[in-house]
Structures are given as C-alpha cells and as structure tokens.
Design a protein around this motif. Structure first.
Motif, PDB file in Angstrom:
ATOM      1  N   LEU A   8      58.173 -24.302 -40.246  1.00 11.79           N
ATOM      2  CA  LEU A   8      56.987 -23.973 -39.465  1.00 11.79           C
ATOM      3  C   LEU A   8      56.514 -25.250 -38.785  1.00 11.79           C
ATOM      4  O   LEU A   8      56.172 -26.232 -39.457  1.00 11.79           O
ATOM      5  CB  LEU A   8      55.881 -23.416 -40.380  1.00 11.79           C
ATOM      6  N   HIS A   9      56.505 -25.252 -37.470  1.00 13.11           N
ATOM      7  CA  HIS A   9      56.134 -26.453 -36.713  1.00 13.11           C
ATOM      8  C   HIS A   9      54.623 -26.482 -36.485  1.00 13.11           C
ATOM      9  O   HIS A   9      54.029 -25.493 -36.044  1.00 13.11           O
ATOM     10  CB  HIS A   9      56.856 -26.471 -35.366  1.00 13.11           C
ATOM     11  N   ILE A  10      54.007 -27.608 -36.809  1.00 11.62           N
ATOM     12  CA  ILE A  10      52.577 -27.822 -36.544  1.00 11.62           C
ATOM     13  C   ILE A  10      52.502 -28.876 -35.441  1.00 11.62           C
ATOM     14  O   ILE A  10      52.617 -30.076 -35.704  1.00 11.62           O
ATOM     15  CB  ILE A  10      51.832 -28.299 -37.806  1.00 11.62           C
ATOM     16  N   PRO A  11      52.322 -28.450 -34.175  1.00 10.79           N
ATOM     17  CA  PRO A  11      52.430 -29.394 -33.050  1.00 10.79           C
ATOM     18  C   PRO A  11      51.229 -30.313 -32.869  1.00 10.79           C
ATOM     19  O   PRO A  11      51.366 -31.392 -32.295  1.00 10.79           O
ATOM     20  CB  PRO A  11      52.574 -28.464 -31.841  1.00 10.79           C
ATOM     21  N   LYS A  12      50.060 -29.890 -33.344  1.00 18.96           N
ATOM     22  CA  LYS A  12      48.875 -30.708 -33.103  1.00 18.96           C
ATOM     23  C   LYS A  12      47.950 -30.665 -34.313  1.00 18.96           C
ATOM     24  O   LYS A  12      46.892 -30.048 -34.288  1.00 18.96           O
ATOM     25  CB  LYS A  12      48.147 -30.218 -31.845  1.00 18.96           C
ATOM     26  N   PRO A  13      48.335 -31.332 -35.397  1.00 16.97           N
ATOM     27  CA  PRO A  13      47.476 -31.361 -36.580  1.00 16.97           C
ATOM     28  C   PRO A  13      46.346 -32.361 -36.397  1.00 16.97           C
ATOM     29  O   PRO A  13      46.157 -32.913 -35.305  1.00 16.97           O
ATOM     30  CB  PRO A  13      48.437 -31.815 -37.687  1.00 16.97           C
ATOM     31  N   LYS A  14      45.603 -32.604 -37.455  1.00 19.68           N
ATOM     32  CA  LYS A  14      44.579 -33.643 -37.406  1.00 19.68           C
ATOM     33  C   LYS A  14      45.264 -34.975 -37.096  1.00 19.68           C
ATOM     34  O   LYS A  14      46.241 -35.342 -37.719  1.00 19.68           O
ATOM     35  CB  LYS A  14      43.864 -33.728 -38.755  1.00 19.68           C
ATOM     36  N   GLY A  15      44.742 -35.674 -36.116  1.00 19.31           N
ATOM     37  CA  GLY A  15      45.367 -36.921 -35.683  1.00 19.31           C
ATOM     38  C   GLY A  15      46.106 -36.775 -34.368  1.00 19.31           C
ATOM     39  O   GLY A  15      46.553 -37.763 -33.793  1.00 19.31           O
ATOM     40  N   GLY A  16      46.242 -35.518 -33.873  1.00 21.87           N
ATOM     41  CA  GLY A  16      46.844 -35.307 -32.566  1.00 21.87           C
ATOM     42  C   GLY A  16      48.345 -35.099 -32.593  1.00 21.87           C
ATOM     43  O   GLY A  16      48.975 -35.020 -33.651  1.00 21.87           O
ATOM     44  N   VAL A  17      48.925 -35.033 -31.408  1.00 22.31           N
ATOM     45  CA  VAL A  17      50.340 -34.689 -31.261  1.00 22.31           C
ATOM     46  C   VAL A  17      51.268 -35.707 -31.897  1.00 22.31           C
ATOM     47  O   VAL A  17      52.383 -35.383 -32.302  1.00 22.31           O
ATOM     48  CB  VAL A  17      50.693 -34.515 -29.763  1.00 22.31           C
ATOM     49  N   LYS A  18      50.825 -36.948 -31.994  1.00 19.11           N
ATOM     50  CA  LYS A  18      51.704 -37.958 -32.604  1.00 19.11           C
ATOM     51  C   LYS A  18      51.905 -37.713 -34.087  1.00 19.11           C
ATOM     52  O   LYS A  18      52.813 -38.287 -34.691  1.00 19.11           O
ATOM     53  CB  LYS A  18      51.140 -39.360 -32.368  1.00 19.11           C
ATOM     54  N   LYS A  19      51.052 -36.863 -34.689  1.00 18.21           N
ATOM     55  CA  LYS A  19      51.180 -36.526 -36.107  1.00 18.21           C
ATOM     56  C   LYS A  19      51.870 -35.182 -36.321  1.00 18.21           C
ATOM     57  O   LYS A  19      51.866 -34.645 -37.427  1.00 18.21           O
ATOM     58  CB  LYS A  19      49.796 -36.494 -36.757  1.00 18.21           C
ATOM     59  N   ALA A  20      52.449 -34.623 -35.261  1.00 19.16           N
ATOM     60  CA  ALA A  20      53.136 -33.336 -35.366  1.00 19.16           C
ATOM     61  C   ALA A  20      54.203 -33.390 -36.461  1.00 19.16           C
ATOM     62  O   ALA A  20      54.869 -34.409 -36.644  1.00 19.16           O
ATOM     63  CB  ALA A  20      53.763 -32.968 -34.032  1.00 19.16           C
ATOM     64  N   PHE A  21      54.380 -32.272 -37.183  1.00 19.40           N
ATOM     65  CA  PHE A  21      55.344 -32.251 -38.272  1.00 19.40           C
ATOM     66  C   PHE A  21      55.802 -30.822 -38.535  1.00 19.40           C
ATOM     67  O   PHE A  21      55.251 -29.854 -37.988  1.00 19.40           O
ATOM     68  CB  PHE A  21      54.741 -32.865 -39.543  1.00 19.40           C
ATOM     69  N   ASP A  22      56.825 -30.690 -39.373  1.00 18.75           N
ATOM     70  CA  ASP A  22      57.360 -29.388 -39.755  1.00 18.75           C
ATOM     71  C   ASP A  22      57.108 -29.144 -41.237  1.00 18.75           C
ATOM     72  O   ASP A  22      57.272 -30.045 -42.070  1.00 18.75           O
ATOM     73  CB  ASP A  22      58.865 -29.314 -39.487  1.00 18.75           C
TER      74      ASP A  22
ATOM     75  N   LEU B 254      59.672 -23.936 -45.360  1.00 13.72           N
ATOM     76  CA  LEU B 254      59.164 -22.643 -45.808  1.00 13.72           C
ATOM     77  C   LEU B 254      59.894 -22.164 -47.063  1.00 13.72           C
ATOM     78  O   LEU B 254      61.130 -22.099 -47.089  1.00 13.72           O
ATOM     79  CB  LEU B 254      59.315 -21.604 -44.698  1.00 13.72           C
ATOM     80  N   SER B 255      59.101 -21.804 -48.066  1.00 12.08           N
ATOM     81  CA  SER B 255      59.651 -21.177 -49.266  1.00 12.08           C
ATOM     82  C   SER B 255      59.783 -19.684 -49.029  1.00 12.08           C
ATOM     83  O   SER B 255      59.297 -19.148 -48.029  1.00 12.08           O
ATOM     84  CB  SER B 255      58.725 -21.434 -50.456  1.00 12.08           C
ATOM     85  N   ARG B 256      60.436 -18.978 -49.947  1.00 15.26           N
ATOM     86  CA  ARG B 256      60.576 -17.524 -49.812  1.00 15.26           C
ATOM     87  C   ARG B 256      59.228 -16.807 -49.798  1.00 15.26           C
ATOM     88  O   ARG B 256      58.992 -15.945 -48.952  1.00 15.26           O
ATOM     89  CB  ARG B 256      61.488 -16.996 -50.932  1.00 15.26           C
ATOM     90  N   PRO B 257      58.291 -17.127 -50.711  1.00 18.40           N
ATOM     91  CA  PRO B 257      56.974 -16.475 -50.627  1.00 18.40           C
ATOM     92  C   PRO B 257      56.253 -16.757 -49.313  1.00 18.40           C
ATOM     93  O   PRO B 257      55.519 -15.898 -48.800  1.00 18.40           O
ATOM     94  CB  PRO B 257      56.214 -17.078 -51.808  1.00 18.40           C
ATOM     95  N   MET B 258      56.464 -17.928 -48.730  1.00 19.28           N
ATOM     96  CA  MET B 258      55.822 -18.237 -47.452  1.00 19.28           C
ATOM     97  C   MET B 258      56.414 -17.398 -46.329  1.00 19.28           C
ATOM     98  O   MET B 258      55.683 -16.920 -45.441  1.00 19.28           O
ATOM     99  CB  MET B 258      55.965 -19.736 -47.149  1.00 19.28           C
ATOM    100  N   ILE B 259      57.726 -17.192 -46.352  1.00 12.15           N
ATOM    101  CA  ILE B 259      58.369 -16.371 -45.325  1.00 12.15           C
ATOM    102  C   ILE B 259      57.913 -14.925 -45.439  1.00 12.15           C
ATOM    103  O   ILE B 259      57.637 -14.255 -44.432  1.00 12.15           O
ATOM    104  CB  ILE B 259      59.898 -16.480 -45.420  1.00 12.15           C
ATOM    105  N   ARG B 260      57.808 -14.434 -46.678  1.00 12.81           N
ATOM    106  CA  ARG B 260      57.315 -13.063 -46.864  1.00 12.81           C
ATOM    107  C   ARG B 260      55.892 -12.935 -46.330  1.00 12.81           C
ATOM    108  O   ARG B 260      55.542 -11.933 -45.702  1.00 12.81           O
ATOM    109  CB  ARG B 260      57.359 -12.701 -48.355  1.00 12.81           C
ATOM    110  N   CYS B 261      55.078 -13.937 -46.563  1.00 15.00           N
ATOM    111  CA  CYS B 261      53.705 -13.928 -46.059  1.00 15.00           C
ATOM    112  C   CYS B 261      53.695 -13.877 -44.530  1.00 15.00           C
ATOM    113  O   CYS B 261      52.936 -13.108 -43.931  1.00 15.00           O
ATOM    114  CB  CYS B 261      52.972 -15.174 -46.568  1.00 15.00           C
ATOM    115  N   ILE B 262      54.550 -14.657 -43.900  1.00 13.71           N
ATOM    116  CA  ILE B 262      54.639 -14.671 -42.443  1.00 13.71           C
ATOM    117  C   ILE B 262      55.083 -13.311 -41.911  1.00 13.71           C
ATOM    118  O   ILE B 262      54.508 -12.780 -40.950  1.00 13.71           O
ATOM    119  CB  ILE B 262      55.618 -15.770 -41.979  1.00 13.71           C
ATOM    120  N   LEU B 263      56.078 -12.732 -42.540  1.00 14.44           N
ATOM    121  CA  LEU B 263      56.584 -11.440 -42.078  1.00 14.44           C
ATOM    122  C   LEU B 263      55.534 -10.346 -42.226  1.00 14.44           C
ATOM    123  O   LEU B 263      55.387  -9.486 -41.348  1.00 14.44           O
ATOM    124  CB  LEU B 263      57.847 -11.070 -42.845  1.00 14.44           C
TER     125      LEU B 263
END
Length: 429
Positions: free
Chosen positions: A267-281, A284-293
C-alpha cells in the motif's frame, strides 16, 4: 526658570511667561507625565512615560501632542492619557513610523515561511493550517508589527505564552510558540538585522505528557465487540485498517485505489506527515488485504462513483471519508489511539524496535541504522513482521471467553498469496 507643577488649564498656560534663556517645563498636577514645554516663542503640550527595552528602563520616551492655541488643554490631556498608556505597554512613540519601508513584519515573515518553505517543500495541508491558525488567530494583533520588536522585547512573547496557556491550554500554547520560533528563524535568513536571539527562548515551556491511550492484547476482545457493532461498514473497515497498519488516520483517508498494489502486496502512502519526501510503502498482511477487499466491495455498493477512486469512499465534497471520530461510548479507541495500539501490539508480537520504526515510517535511531535500505526489506522480512503483528491482533480479538461474532473478519478470504489472480480479485470485490 525652574520646572514647576500646577494644574494645567487654558488660562493657567496663557499666564505662563515665555522663556528668556532655556526652555522650561510645567508639569500637570492631575496627570503624571503630562506637561507643557515653554520656549522663547511657543508653548507645546508634551507627554512622557517610562519606557523599558531589553530589561533596561529609559526615560526619553516623549511625544509631542500639539501647540498651545492649536490644541486645547482638555484635548491635549486626553491625547496624553493614550500616549502614556502606549508607552507603558512597551510601545515607543514614533517607532512604527521609523520603520524602514519594506522592513519585515510578522505577517510578511509568516507569508514567506508559508509559501517559500512549507508549500515549496510539500508540507501537509493540515500542518500548514495549524501554523495559519497560530499566526492569524493567536498572534493576530502582532501581524502588522515589526518582527524586530518581538526580538528586542522577548518579555512580550513570554507573556503571550502565559496568556495562551491560560485561555487555550498548555499544548496549544506550546504549539503556537513552536510556530513562532520557526517563522522567526526563517526570517533571520533574509533579515540579518533582526536580533539574533529568538524571542521564544524567553518562555518556560509547559510540560507535555505523551498520551498513553494504546491498547494491549487484553483489550482487543472488547474493542472488536464495539467495532462489530458499528452500523457503517466502511467506517468499521477504516478503523480496523488503522489498527492493522498503525497508520495516521489522515494518510489512510486519502488512499486511492491506484495506491494499492495487490500483486506486490503493498500500500503506497504518497504524502504522509512530512510531505512527499517521506512517501513510503506499507507491506500488506492477509488480514489487511481482506480488510481492503471488504472496503472496496462495500464502497462499490454504497458509493459506486466515489469508490472508483477512493478506498474509503463517502458522500463528501472530496469523495472520501473526512471525519473519522466516533463517540467514545460507541467506539472507545480510534485515530491515533490505534496507532499507539499498533506500536504496543507489535512489541507483544516480538517485533524488534528497528522493524517497528520501519513499518511505521519513523526516523531510524542511531548512525548505523541509516545504512539500512528499507525497500530491500519490504517484500520479505518486513512483510513477515507485519503478518506477526496482524496475527496477534486478530487472535486477541477472539478473547478467552466467547466474544462477539467476528465472522465478517473472514469474509473476502484470500486463498493464493502473494500473487492474486484477476478473477479472484474481481469476485472478492
């Protein structure tokens, strides 16, 4: 003639003889600081007060009120009261007029910091709004004052910190002073004539306690019972995803469908706290994927147009969830409470301090940690740690006794990971 005192009136002043040698003063017995300066050809109303600057008392703070004859004694006395009051507040007469055109005011310094620093560096909109609230609300009466005045009179800043602490609370007062400190330091770069010592150093900071609102494994069963009882399934999945990822709520609310990479399980977070330079991925665990679906499937039913773009759609101007707060008697923990809970539960899962920092996108402690390449750990090591944390959370949700019906947690089961066939994704969503 030596200086003397008497009740100043138009008639009394008219009887005063002009000076034959040096000027002399006649002070008013009714209003201290109000006097008439008598010269060889004219008589002038004056006001004088004690002026303090940088802890040093000065006696030269005088202001001309007008010539006798042009101004009545009554009018001059009224003006004198205003001027003497201004001097007592630390406003030296004529200081505003002496400021060079273009000299930096607090307003100019704030606008330059906002546009030239915060916006240019991609700071989060909420961060900019917090600064704006501090500068334009709590320091509104200072905006058009010279910034140098605050630098020369740090006592004003200390007094304002005390006032905000009393009226708005200690945390807001500290936050406002951090904003002022940043704006002043930034202004010093282009205005070297400003006093070099930041006036915020004069304050006594309020004590701040870290909010200890995280949950442990023993709290999960009761919290999941509250979560299950929520009537809005999208909000339910949002709170669960906040707990499973340890993410800041603002970042999650802005997740778009395009930010989800099922094949790489990221899951890509393009603009977290601190701005785009702090973007990160986030791995995802299985429970997280089920939650997304589940969120995607429900979103397509409730908000089909918005769900084309947003993971947590809503009927709002932006198209996504805006307000995530719940009544505490409905859901006792939400928002940053869940971020703290993730940190606590990760420790219970036996995940190392360094891995927790990496998963939560915190700055890494120590010099050696700076040599770690986060991306090289995402698809293997960090994903395994994420699975461990999610397992502790889901297993703890069941509790020791018979708890709530958590069947919804196992909907949209994913059988083949890490690669999900397109057909399965379509069926689950």
């Amino acid at each position: 003639m030596a200086d003397n005192r008497q009740l100043l009136t138009d008639k009394a002043i008219a009887r005063l003889p002009y000076a034959t040698d040096k000027q002399y003063k006649v002070r008013d017995t009714e209003l201290p600081g109000f006097f008439v300066l008598v010269g060889k050809k004219k008589k002038t109303f004056m006001a004088q007060g004690e002026f303090w600057r940088d802890g040093v008392r000065e006696f030269a703070a005088q202001v001309k009120l007008g010539e006798c004859g042009d101004v009545t004694t009554r009018e001059a006395r009224s003006k004198a009261k205003v001027e003497i009051g201004s001097i007592a507040r630390g406003e030296r007469p004529g200081e505003e007029q002496k400021i060079k055109p273009g000299a930096v005011t607090l307003r100019k310094a704030w606008e330059r910091y906002r546009d030239g620093h915060m916006v240019r560096k991609g700071r989060d909109a909420r961060t900019i709004e917090n600064y704006r609230d501090h500068m334009e609300r709590l320091f509104e009466d200072w905006l058009d004052k010279p910034l140098a005045k605050l630098g020369r009179q740090p006592k004003l800043v200390a007094e304002r910190h005390d006032k905000i602490s009393e009226e708005n609370g200690p945390y807001i007062a500290n936050g406002a002073m951090r904003s002022l400190r940043a704006v002043y330091n930034h202004a010093r770069k282009t205005n070297p004539d400003l006093p070099p010592v930041n006036p915020v150093t004069a304050i006594d900071w309020n004590t701040e306690q870290r909010r200890d609102t995280g949950m442990g494994t023993g709290d999960m069963a009761s919290w999941f019972a509250e979560l299950t009882a929520l009537t809005n399934p999208i909000r339910r999945e949002f709170h669960l995803m906040t707990l499973l990822t340890g993410s800041r709520p603002t970042a999650l609310k802005n997740v778009r469908i395009e930010h989800i990479d099922f094949r790489s399980r990221l899951l890509h977070i393009p603009k977290p706290k601190g701005g785009v330079k702090k973007a990160f991925d986030i791995p995802l665990s299985r429970p997280m994927i089920r939650c997304i679906l589940r969120a995607m499937r429900t979103g397509r039913i409730l908000y089909p147009d918005q769900a084309e773009f947003w993971l947590f759609p809503a009927d709002s101007d932006s198209g996504h969830l805006i307000e995530h707060k719940e009544e505490r008697d409905v859901l006792s923990k939400w928002g940053n409470d869940l971020r703290q809970s993730y940190r606590t539960l990760a420790q219970a899962a036996g995940v190392s301090e360094l891995d927790i920092h990496l998963l939560m996108n915190h700055s890494l402690p120590g010099v050696n940690a700076g040599y770690i390449t986060r991306d090289s750990l995402l698809r293997d090591h960090l994903r395994k740690q994420q699975e461990r944390i999610s397992k502790v959370i889901i297993d703890s949700a069941k509790g020791k006794d018979e708890g709530p019906d958590l069947g919804w947690l196992h909907q949209a089961k994913v059988a083949t990971l890490p690669v999900l066939p397109d057909e399965e994704l379509k069926a689950a969503a």
